[in-house]
Design an enzyme around this catalytic site. Sequence first.
Site, PDB file in Angstrom:
ATOM      1  N   LYS A 170      51.452  46.029  44.949  1.00 21.25           N
ATOM      2  CA  LYS A 170      50.734  46.141  43.678  1.00 21.25           C
ATOM      3  C   LYS A 170      50.323  47.593  43.410  1.00 21.25           C
ATOM      4  CE  LYS A 170      46.716  44.019  41.326  1.00 21.25           C
ATOM      5  NZ  LYS A 170      45.590  43.078  41.519  1.00 21.25           N
ATOM      6  N   SER A 208      44.919  39.453  38.451  1.00 19.29           N
ATOM      7  CA  SER A 208      45.521  40.725  38.095  1.00 19.29           C
ATOM      8  C   SER A 208      46.783  41.056  38.881  1.00 19.29           C
ATOM      9  CB  SER A 208      44.502  41.857  38.293  1.00 19.29           C
ATOM     10  OG  SER A 208      44.123  41.987  39.657  1.00 19.29           O
ATOM     11  N   SER A 230      42.345  37.201  41.691  1.00 22.90           N
ATOM     12  CA  SER A 230      43.519  37.935  41.222  1.00 22.90           C
ATOM     13  C   SER A 230      44.781  37.738  42.042  1.00 22.90           C
ATOM     14  CB  SER A 230      43.200  39.435  41.144  1.00 22.90           C
ATOM     15  OG  SER A 230      42.338  39.702  40.081  1.00 22.90           O
TER      16      SER A 230
END
Length: 465
Positions: free
Chosen positions: A82, A158, A182
Amino acid sequence: MAADLNNAPTAAELVTAYAAGTLSPVEATTAALETIRERDADYNAYVLVDPDRALASARAAERRWRDRAPLGPLDGVPMSIKDLFLTRGWPTLRGSRRVDPDQPWDVDSPVAARLREGGLVLLGKTTTPEMGWKGVCDNPLTGITRNPWDTSRTSGGSSGGSAVAVATGMGPLSVGTDGGGSIRIPAAFCGVVGFKPTHGRVPQYPLSSLAVLAHAGPMARTVTDVALLLDALALPDHRDPYHLGPHDGPYSRAADRDVRGVTAAFSADLGYVRVDPEVAAVVASAAQALRDAGMRVEAADPGFPDPLPAFDVLWCAGAAKWLDVFDGRADDVDPGLRAVIERGLAYSAGDYLAAEAERLALAVRMGEFHTRHDVLITPTVPIPAFAAGHDVPPGSGMSGWPEWTPFTYPFNMTHQPAISVPVGFTAAGLPIGLQIVGPRHAEELVLAVARAVERGPGRASGGGR
């Protein structure tokens, strides 16, 4: 367009093939890069892809497997990371126009360092909302990340880019962050497995301004792959003052333990959540399957009121610290993030301390709850994925993303391990996730129950997939 979860090999299958000499890391990495080229225009999972570095890493792994000297159990497996983790040689822009890409970028986060040490092949970096601030995945820099089962829907966030990359065969593994759900939200919406381990189990650096809530953890298509990746990530790092000591034995072995006799509390709604009927029915069926397989599952709520007000203080106050990254200006950031920052600036030190006291009291309550129940089972998210490009479901009247994900953020506050496992689909073909929450430091137990869920009805004892 629907995700193809069946054709791409898992990480465990790849390393078995590497050991047997029937597949090489270069072949696996080339296939993953080709899948990214073919598919990512539809989904927008990656913000950066680096074929040259990935193939160089894969060639080095291929030599090690040929010499029967792999660096670790996942040497040569292609994966993503990420775009909130510092990754040497690549910019970490965090979905923001306000982060200057023209920097040295010469430091690895603990996550990136452990991945390199284990020989994993980093394909690139995945999308995130700006600074990872919300439960869906769009940002001013790269736009919307779309659900692999229906591109008109959100991927969740997220860690949405990571979930989509895994679901669509663009690398079998990824690492996400989770400050309020997330990892688990996009795992549920995209039909993959996402694990938020105990706070501090996966070290982080630099610490998020949401450090009291922030976790990092693995995402994959199977519980076995998640456990294998956690083994690589869950090593101490002196740069994280919250990091935990070494764990006992490999998580990958613990995931296949027999869970017959384990006690589980099944809470369909935590006592206060409105759940979509399709989600409720599928999750209840999965809980019944565990009961049929020999676990002791009973209906029980933890008995706490919705801690959203306290979470909001902790979240928004932490978000306000991002003004340092933005050089004191938030005029050109995501408007929703700007509103969160403004709300955070309005809270006092007393407000923050009161919220922290409520967080600690919630942790104590859950500790007591787990003296009676080994694990807690809930839906991961009470609704299926909704229309992309919205922070909340259109027409819901909700004002912020935490309102539609009430099953996830309480367990960031308590620092407990929690995993989302896919258990079925809506009539429209959208994935549904089941959440398993365990006591702090009980990653092995949570993984074992998740593996039992994954194996399906009547199979709570260990065994192959």
